[in-house]
Scaffold this motif. Sequence first.
Motif, short mmCIF file in Angstrom:
data_model
loop_
_atom_site.label_atom_id
_atom_site.label_comp_id
_atom_site.label_asym_id
_atom_site.label_seq_id
_atom_site.Cartn_x
_atom_site.Cartn_y
_atom_site.Cartn_z
N GLY A 130 0.83 -1.21 0.00
CA GLY A 130 0.00 0.00 0.00
C GLY A 130 0.86 1.25 0.00
N GLU A 131 0.20 2.38 -0.22
CA GLU A 131 0.93 3.65 -0.26
C GLU A 131 0.21 4.67 0.62
OE1 GLU A 131 3.90 4.88 -2.07
OE2 GLU A 131 3.36 6.27 -0.46
N THR A 132 0.94 5.15 1.64
CA THR A 132 0.47 6.28 2.44
C THR A 132 -0.85 5.99 3.16
OG1 THR A 132 1.48 7.64 0.71
CG2 THR A 132 0.29 8.81 2.37
N ALA A 133 -1.14 4.72 3.45
CA ALA A 133 -2.40 4.40 4.14
C ALA A 133 -2.18 4.41 5.66
CB ALA A 133 -2.90 3.05 3.68
N THR B 290 9.34 6.40 7.09
CA THR B 290 8.19 7.28 6.88
C THR B 290 8.11 7.74 5.43
OG1 THR B 290 9.46 9.25 7.47
CG2 THR B 290 8.27 8.14 9.26
N SER B 291 8.86 7.07 4.56
CA SER B 291 8.79 7.40 3.14
C SER B 291 8.91 6.12 2.33
CB SER B 291 9.91 8.36 2.75
OG SER B 291 11.15 7.70 2.87
N THR B 292 8.44 6.17 1.09
CA THR B 292 8.50 4.99 0.23
C THR B 292 9.94 4.54 0.04
OG1 THR B 292 6.64 5.96 -0.97
CG2 THR B 292 7.73 4.09 -2.00
N ALA B 293 10.81 5.51 -0.24
CA ALA B 293 12.21 5.17 -0.57
C ALA B 293 12.90 4.43 0.57
CB ALA B 293 12.98 6.44 -0.92
N SER C 158 0.86 -1.27 4.22
CA SER C 158 1.22 0.04 3.67
C SER C 158 2.67 0.37 3.99
CB SER C 158 0.30 1.11 4.25
OG SER C 158 0.61 2.37 3.67
N ASP C 159 3.27 1.20 3.14
CA ASP C 159 4.69 1.52 3.35
C ASP C 159 4.90 2.49 4.51
OD1 ASP C 159 3.59 3.66 1.94
OD2 ASP C 159 5.29 3.90 0.58
N HIS C 160 3.94 3.37 4.73
CA HIS C 160 4.00 4.35 5.83
C HIS C 160 2.64 5.02 5.88
CE1 HIS C 160 4.22 7.34 2.67
NE2 HIS C 160 5.15 6.59 2.12
N GLY C 161 2.43 5.89 6.85
CA GLY C 161 1.15 6.59 6.95
C GLY C 161 1.23 8.00 6.37
N LEU D 2 1.59 15.53 4.83
CA LEU D 2 2.32 14.51 4.06
C LEU D 2 3.11 13.57 4.98
CD1 LEU D 2 3.51 16.82 1.12
CD2 LEU D 2 1.36 15.57 1.34
N HIS D 3 4.30 13.14 4.55
CA HIS D 3 5.07 12.18 5.35
C HIS D 3 6.56 12.46 5.15
CE1 HIS D 3 4.13 10.40 1.35
NE2 HIS D 3 5.43 10.14 1.35
N GLY D 4 7.41 11.56 5.63
CA GLY D 4 8.85 11.76 5.46
C GLY D 4 9.50 12.43 6.66
ZN LIG Z 1 5.19 5.84 0.22
#
Ligand SMILES: [Zn+2]
Length: 559
Positions: free
Chosen positions: A243-246, A280-283, A454-457, A467-469
Motif C-alpha cells: 500500500g501507499e500512504t495508508a 516514513t517514506s517509500t524510498a 502500507s509503506d507508511h502513513g 504529508l510524510h517523510g
Molecule cells: Zn510511500
Amino acid sequence: MNHLKSYQNRVVLTVWQLNLLVSIVFVGMFNQSFWHKINTVIEPNSYTDYLFLGSITMLLLVVINMVLNLLVTKTTYKYIYPVIFMFCAICFYYMVQYHIVIDRDMIRNVMETNPAEAKDLIGFNLLWYLLWLFVLPSWLISQVNIGAVSWQRVLLEKASVVVGSLMAIGVLIYASFPAYASLAREQRQLSHLILPTNFIFASLSYAKEQLYNIRQPFQDLSQEVRVDVALNGKKKVMVLVVGETARADRFSLNHYARNTNPKLSQRNLVNFQNTTSCGTSTATSLPCIFSYLNRQHYSHKLGKNSSNLLDFFKAAGFAVQWRDNNTGCKGLCDRVDFVDLTNVPGDPLCESGECYDEILLKGLREQILANENNQLIVLHQKGSHGPAYYLRYPQSFEVFTPTCHQTQLQKCSEQALNNSYDNTILYTDYVLDSTIGLLETLPADTDVSMFYVSDHGESLGENNLYLHGTPYFMAPNAQTHVPFLFWSSSLDKQTQQLDAHCMQQKQLAPLSHDNVFHSAMGLMNIQSDYYQSDLDLFASCKPRHVVVATEPSREVVKL
Ligand SMILES: [Zn+2]
C-alpha cells in the motif's frame, strides 16, 4: 568600506564579503521554520533566554558563512549561488507549506520520485517563492563583481574564515554549553531545519550513499534456499499488495468511526492492528519491507546490496513479478519480472494519464492461470499518495464530501481534506476486496493468499504537519502506524492448514514491517539461514508436523 565601490554600475566585493552578505540573508530570510521552532522550544521570556537566542543567531551565521566559504570561490560564485538559491527556495516552500524537514531520506525521496508524483507537489505558489528567493537573489549576485585578489590572498582569507569560525563556534558553545547540550539532546531535528546547510549536508550524505551502492558488489544470499515439504501438492499463489500512504487509524477495520472498509469487513481476514512501518517514506520503507533485516539493523547500504524477499522466492522456484502503479520498485525487482502499469494508454482506468489502482489486476488472472509454477506477485499501489488525494479514486468513490480538490492542503477545510483522504481508503478497500475476489476464482487446487501492508502513513494537518517523510524518531503515529492484513484460502476452517483461531490471537500483537519477510517465507515453507521463525507470524499456527524449528541467529523483535 574601502573594498566596496561602484565599478561600471556593478558592486565590487571580495568573496568573503559576498559570502557574509549571503549568510546574513540566509539567517534572516530563509530560516523561518527554524526560528519558529526555536521560539516554541525556548519560549524566551528572560534576559538569559534572549542572550541565548542571540548566541544561536551568531552560531548560525558563523556556520553558514563557513560552509559557504568552503564552497564558493571567485570563479564559481556565479554558478554555485543560483543553484543553492534555487534548491533552497524549493526547500523553503515545502518546509513552510507542509512543515517537512530536509534530511538524507527526504533527498532520497525526491531523487526517487517520478514526474507524475512530483507534478502533484508543484503548485502555482511555488513559482512565487522561486521568483523572490531564487530569481531575485540570483540576479543580484550576477550584478556583483569580485575584485582581483592574488591566490595567496584568497587562501589566506579562506583559512582565516575557517579558523576564525571554528574559534567563534567554540566560544559560543562553551559560553552557553548547558543550553546547547540540552538543545542537541532533545531537539535533534533542528539541524534539519537550517537552510542551506540542511540541504547541502543531506545531499552530500545521499551522494556518499549512492557512491557506496555503486562500489558495493551485490551479495546473493538466496543460494542456499530450501523448500520444505509442502502442506499439500497445490500450486501456491501469493499476492503481496504494498500500500501507499495508508494510515491504519483510517481503516474502519481498526475502529475508525467512518465505514471505510465496507467490503473488507465482510471478509474473513486477519487484521494485524498494531503494526509500525520501517520508515516514513517509500524510498526507505520499501526496501526495508523486503529485507530480511529488522528495522534496528536495516540500512540502505545493506538492504539494497543484498538479496531481498523476491530473490529468495525466485531461488525457491517461484515465478516472481512486480506490478507497479507507483514510482517503481527502487531496485528491488531488478532480478525479476517487472510490469509498469502507471500509464496504460486507452484503458478507461487511466484516462487522466495516471491509472487508478484497479489497473494492477489487469490480466492478472489469465497470467496466473497460464503459469504452472508457484507464484509471488507484488502489487505496488498508488494508494493514498498525496497531496492530490482526490486524484487517487474514481468519481464513484467520492462518498465522503465535500472534498479537497487542490494540492495546497492548508487552503482546504480539515473536513474536506479528511474526506478526500478517506475516499482513498474506501477505494483501497475495494481494490483489496477485488484482489481477494480474483484469487477466489482460481481453480480449487491453487493455494492462494494475500498480504496487504502500507509503506507508511500520512500526516493530515495534525499539529500543522502534512504529508510524510518526517525523521522517524520524531514522526507522529499517523506516519508510522500502518494497516497490515492477511487473507488466505488456508484460513478456511475446512482445510485446517492454518489455525485460524491461532492467527486471530495475533491481531493485537505489536508487529512491524520486520515481520513481513519472515512471515511470507514461513507461509511458503521456504527455509534459509536468513529466515527467523520468531518473526514469522505463521510459525506457531501451522499443524505441528510441518513446523520447522529454526534457531534465531541474530537479534530479533519478539512478537
Ligand atoms: Zn510511500
